[in-house]
Write an enzyme that holds these catalytic residues in place. Structure first.
Site, mmCIF file in Angstrom:
data_model
loop_
_atom_site.group_PDB
_atom_site.id
_atom_site.type_symbol
_atom_site.label_atom_id
_atom_site.label_comp_id
_atom_site.label_asym_id
_atom_site.label_seq_id
_atom_site.Cartn_x
_atom_site.Cartn_y
_atom_site.Cartn_z
ATOM 1 N N LEU A 40 0.844 -1.206 0.000
ATOM 2 C CA LEU A 40 0.000 0.000 0.000
ATOM 3 C C LEU A 40 0.874 1.249 0.000
ATOM 4 C CD1 LEU A 40 -2.928 -1.007 2.405
ATOM 5 C CD2 LEU A 40 -2.795 -1.229 -0.078
ATOM 6 N N THR A 105 12.475 -2.113 -4.915
ATOM 7 C CA THR A 105 11.231 -2.880 -5.105
ATOM 8 C C THR A 105 11.302 -3.770 -6.351
ATOM 9 O OG1 THR A 105 9.810 -1.389 -3.891
ATOM 10 C CG2 THR A 105 8.769 -2.654 -5.650
ATOM 11 N N THR A 136 6.968 -5.045 -18.674
ATOM 12 C CA THR A 136 6.573 -3.944 -19.559
ATOM 13 C C THR A 136 7.334 -3.978 -20.882
ATOM 14 O OG1 THR A 136 6.785 -1.530 -19.773
ATOM 15 C CG2 THR A 136 8.272 -2.568 -18.250
ATOM 16 N N ASP A 137 6.745 -3.378 -21.893
ATOM 17 C CA ASP A 137 7.439 -3.262 -23.191
ATOM 18 C C ASP A 137 8.590 -2.260 -23.128
ATOM 19 O OD1 ASP A 137 5.965 -0.902 -23.018
ATOM 20 O OD2 ASP A 137 5.122 -1.022 -25.032
ATOM 21 N N GLU A 138 8.645 -1.465 -22.035
ATOM 22 C CA GLU A 138 9.671 -0.416 -21.966
ATOM 23 C C GLU A 138 11.079 -0.993 -21.855
ATOM 24 O OE1 GLU A 138 8.663 3.049 -19.685
ATOM 25 O OE2 GLU A 138 6.527 2.592 -19.805
ATOM 26 N N TYR A 161 13.281 3.318 -14.411
ATOM 27 C CA TYR A 161 12.158 2.379 -14.299
ATOM 28 C C TYR A 161 12.370 1.185 -15.228
ATOM 29 C CZ TYR A 161 7.609 0.325 -15.460
ATOM 30 O OH TYR A 161 6.588 -0.563 -15.722
ATOM 31 N N SER A 162 12.606 1.466 -16.522
ATOM 32 C CA SER A 162 12.698 0.345 -17.466
ATOM 33 C C SER A 162 13.959 -0.477 -17.210
ATOM 34 C CB SER A 162 12.612 0.821 -18.914
ATOM 35 O OG SER A 162 13.552 1.821 -19.197
ATOM 36 N N LYS A 165 13.036 -2.834 -14.406
ATOM 37 C CA LYS A 165 12.157 -3.920 -14.879
ATOM 38 C C LYS A 165 12.965 -4.901 -15.750
ATOM 39 C CE LYS A 165 8.271 -4.488 -14.378
ATOM 40 N NZ LYS A 165 7.464 -5.143 -13.309
ATOM 41 N N LEU A 201 -0.450 9.552 -17.861
ATOM 42 C CA LEU A 201 -0.972 10.556 -18.795
ATOM 43 C C LEU A 201 -2.505 10.673 -18.816
ATOM 44 C CD1 LEU A 201 -0.421 12.638 -21.027
ATOM 45 C CD2 LEU A 201 -0.590 10.771 -22.678
ATOM 46 N N PRO A 216 -0.307 19.059 -19.051
ATOM 47 C CA PRO A 216 1.091 19.141 -19.517
ATOM 48 C C PRO A 216 1.431 18.091 -20.552
ATOM 49 C CG PRO A 216 0.982 18.132 -17.316
ATOM 50 C CD PRO A 216 -0.439 18.437 -17.725
HETATM 51 P P1 NAD Z 1 0.807 0.624 -9.820
HETATM 52 O O1 NAD Z 1 1.904 1.580 -9.472
HETATM 53 O O2 NAD Z 1 -0.571 1.138 -10.056
HETATM 54 O O3 NAD Z 1 0.679 -0.489 -8.672
HETATM 55 C C1 NAD Z 1 1.813 -1.066 -8.061
HETATM 56 C C2 NAD Z 1 1.337 -1.759 -6.784
HETATM 57 O O4 NAD Z 1 2.488 -2.365 -6.174
HETATM 58 C C3 NAD Z 1 0.741 -0.796 -5.748
HETATM 59 O O5 NAD Z 1 -0.445 -1.346 -5.203
HETATM 60 C C4 NAD Z 1 1.831 -0.691 -4.681
HETATM 61 O O6 NAD Z 1 1.307 -0.464 -3.374
HETATM 62 C C5 NAD Z 1 2.482 -2.067 -4.786
HETATM 63 N N1 NAD Z 1 3.873 -2.039 -4.303
HETATM 64 C C6 NAD Z 1 4.842 -1.141 -4.636
HETATM 65 N N2 NAD Z 1 5.979 -1.415 -3.968
HETATM 66 C C7 NAD Z 1 5.731 -2.525 -3.224
HETATM 67 C C8 NAD Z 1 6.521 -3.299 -2.332
HETATM 68 N N3 NAD Z 1 7.794 -2.971 -2.065
HETATM 69 N N4 NAD Z 1 5.969 -4.380 -1.743
HETATM 70 C C9 NAD Z 1 4.665 -4.724 -1.996
HETATM 71 N N5 NAD Z 1 3.859 -4.001 -2.819
HETATM 72 C C10 NAD Z 1 4.399 -2.916 -3.429
HETATM 73 O O7 NAD Z 1 1.348 -0.191 -11.079
HETATM 74 P P2 NAD Z 1 0.567 -0.780 -12.329
HETATM 75 O O8 NAD Z 1 0.493 0.256 -13.370
HETATM 76 O O9 NAD Z 1 -0.663 -1.458 -11.865
HETATM 77 O O10 NAD Z 1 1.626 -1.877 -12.827
HETATM 78 C C11 NAD Z 1 1.614 -3.193 -12.283
HETATM 79 C C12 NAD Z 1 2.717 -4.006 -12.937
HETATM 80 O O11 NAD Z 1 2.505 -4.058 -14.344
HETATM 81 C C13 NAD Z 1 4.109 -3.429 -12.741
HETATM 82 O O12 NAD Z 1 5.001 -4.490 -12.534
HETATM 83 C C14 NAD Z 1 4.407 -2.708 -14.045
HETATM 84 O O13 NAD Z 1 5.795 -2.689 -14.320
HETATM 85 C C15 NAD Z 1 3.655 -3.582 -15.025
HETATM 86 N N6 NAD Z 1 3.161 -2.905 -16.255
HETATM 87 C C16 NAD Z 1 2.469 -1.743 -16.163
HETATM 88 C C17 NAD Z 1 1.992 -1.136 -17.331
HETATM 89 C C18 NAD Z 1 1.164 0.134 -17.289
HETATM 90 O O14 NAD Z 1 0.835 0.682 -18.344
HETATM 91 N N7 NAD Z 1 0.761 0.626 -16.133
HETATM 92 C C19 NAD Z 1 2.236 -1.726 -18.572
HETATM 93 C C20 NAD Z 1 2.969 -2.915 -18.615
HETATM 94 C C21 NAD Z 1 3.411 -3.499 -17.441
HETATM 95 P P1 TYD Z 2 3.007 7.701 -18.880
HETATM 96 O O1 TYD Z 2 1.539 7.608 -18.672
HETATM 97 O O2 TYD Z 2 3.861 8.251 -17.775
HETATM 98 O O3 TYD Z 2 3.512 6.260 -19.328
HETATM 99 P P2 TYD Z 2 4.975 5.808 -19.888
HETATM 100 O O4 TYD Z 2 5.972 6.858 -19.607
HETATM 101 O O5 TYD Z 2 5.212 4.576 -19.059
HETATM 102 O O6 TYD Z 2 4.775 5.520 -21.337
HETATM 103 O O7 TYD Z 2 3.277 8.588 -20.164
HETATM 104 C C1 TYD Z 2 2.713 8.263 -21.420
HETATM 105 C C2 TYD Z 2 3.250 9.247 -22.435
HETATM 106 O O8 TYD Z 2 2.755 10.557 -22.124
HETATM 107 C C3 TYD Z 2 4.774 9.380 -22.403
HETATM 108 O O9 TYD Z 2 5.224 9.618 -23.739
HETATM 109 C C4 TYD Z 2 5.032 10.603 -21.559
HETATM 110 C C5 TYD Z 2 3.815 11.476 -21.858
HETATM 111 N N1 TYD Z 2 3.361 12.357 -20.761
HETATM 112 C C6 TYD Z 2 3.105 13.694 -21.013
HETATM 113 O O10 TYD Z 2 3.282 14.181 -22.134
HETATM 114 N N2 TYD Z 2 2.646 14.475 -19.987
HETATM 115 C C7 TYD Z 2 2.440 13.982 -18.731
HETATM 116 O O11 TYD Z 2 2.029 14.738 -17.814
HETATM 117 C C8 TYD Z 2 2.698 12.590 -18.489
HETATM 118 C C9 TYD Z 2 2.482 12.000 -17.125
HETATM 119 C C10 TYD Z 2 3.148 11.817 -19.546
#
Ligand code: NAD
Ligand code: TYD
Length: 355
Positions: A40, A105, A136-138, A161-162, A165, A201, A216
């Protein structure tokens, strides 16, 4: 292969994607016990799962995957037969500010889980064991104007981040190669939909437009992302979890590329309509700001493997999904107000103590 696990540990289930995965598993597999382990952090919110309160096959555990002895003890006690690992620090901009949190983490936390699974499954007495790592694809870095990421694209991460991962993916594969741990990995493109924290975004833009604040856009808004509705990602995770071949990697994507600026213009139109504002009102809030450091130009996924092998398809067109997402955020303004005020963090601190 069709796995029939009895006891699944899902990490990060209080977050955006995790909450959709937990909901799907608890509701679709009533004979399977689903444990949701989450620290959390600011991104985790139990109100994302309020509809599961009282379900007999669901249990929440507050805890930190970085705490190795806690994780070992939890596996020892509960004897999970499989893991779906989503817990992570997930926001690129935060990783630029505080990279070490991401190493802790995303890398150390993942290795702690791998060690605990390896120790717990040493006797290898079940073909149900699976460590499913959600990524992630990143990790693949950036594309130019053409081409797609496939499962064999070389890793080339650019943000902390990437990079974290990518490192966790390497550890997961290394545990398969070295110790024979049964693993699968999926790498998905950008998700959107209900319960996404408004730092990303789409929810950020919805929140700001609603409050008449600037939206932004980094740089010129030319960066391209491949957007997938979160419910479709959860469906792909379900399929991979039950049917994937051990050791395999699957790319998941929406085949749905949008330049940020075009996406925001579409979103502005939907917001104007749903808020009953004159067309063009929301677009006036678009504000170009300094670009993100190391900003990847383009992500786009070739998801033919999961489509062909597991018969997965996205269920929604982007315009439909975006319309539904805007409706959800406007109808759930309490959720948005709560997570932007941070109040929910104090509430759940009192409810759940670290075990
Ligand atoms: P999020 O940030 O919304 O959720 C992450 C969750 O992990 C939160 O509930 C947080 O409390 C929990 N957490 C963080 N650190 C922790 C720790 N040390 N111990 C236990 N719990 C912890 O993330 P999300 O967008 O739901 O992404 C979930 C997963 O999917 C991630 O691994 C992310 O890399 C991957 N992913 C996300 C996207 C995307 O577009 N959001 C796309 C591809 C993959
Ligand atoms: P984001 O949602 O942070 O995902 P990711 O960086 O993992 O792709 O951002 C999506 C795209 O939008 C990315 O190209 C960065 C851009 N972006 C903005 O232009 N303004 C913003 O305020 C944010 C958060 C992202």
């Amino acid at each position: 292969m069709h796995r029939k696990p009895n006891k699944i540990l899902i990490t990060g289930g209080a977050g955006f994607i995790g909450s959709h995965v937990v909901r799907r598993f608890v509701k679709s597999y009533p004979s399977c016990q689903v444990f949701n382990l989450d620290k959390l952090t600011y991104a985790g919110n139990l109100s994302n799962l309020r509809d599961l309160e009282g379900k007999s096959n669901y249990q929440f555990i507050k805890g930190d995957i970085v705490d190795a002895s806690f994780i070992e003890a939890l596996f020892e006690k509960e004897k999970f037969d499989s893991v779906i690992h989503l817990a992570a620090e997930s926001h690129v901009d935060r990783s630029i500010e505080a990279p070490l949190d991401f190493v802790m983490t995303n890398v150390i936390g993942t290795v702690n889980l791998l060690n605990a699974a390896r120790n717990s499954w040493k006797s290898n007495d079940s073909d149900q064991h699976l460590f499913y790592h959600v990524s992630t694809d990143e990790v693949y870095g950036t594309l130019g104007n053409t081409g797609l990421f496939t499962e064999s694209t070389a890793y080339d991460p650019h943000s902390p981040y990437s990079a974290s991962k990518a490192s966790s993916d390497h550890f997961v594969r290394a545990y398969n190669d070295t110790y024979g741990l049964p693993v699968v990995i999926s790498n998905c493109s950008n998700n959107y939909g209900p319960f996404q924290f408004p730092e990303k975004l789409i929810p950020l833009a919805i929140h700001n437009i609603k409050h008449n604040r600037p939206v932004p856009i980094y740089g010129k808004g030319e960066n391209v992302r491949d957007w997938l509705y979160v419910v479709d990602h959860a469906a792909a995770i379900d399929l991979i979890f039950h049917r994937a071949v051990i050791g395999k990697t699957y790319n998941i994507g929406g085949h749905n590329e949008w330049k940020n600026i075009d996406l925001i213009h579409l979103l502005c139109k939907i917001m104007d309509r749903q808020l009953k504002r004159t067309e063009g009102t929301s677009a006036k809030l678009i504000t170009f700001v300094k670009d993100r450091a190391g900003h990847d130009l383009r992500y786009a996924i070739d998801s033919s493997l999961i489509r062909q092998e597991l018969n997965w398809e996205p269920s929604l067109q982007f315009e439909q999904g975006l319309e539904a997402t805007v409706t959800w955020y406007l109808e759930n303004s309490n959720w948005l107000d709560q997570v932007t005020s941070g109040d929910y963090l104090h509430y759940y601190e009192q409810q759940y103590q670290h075990r």
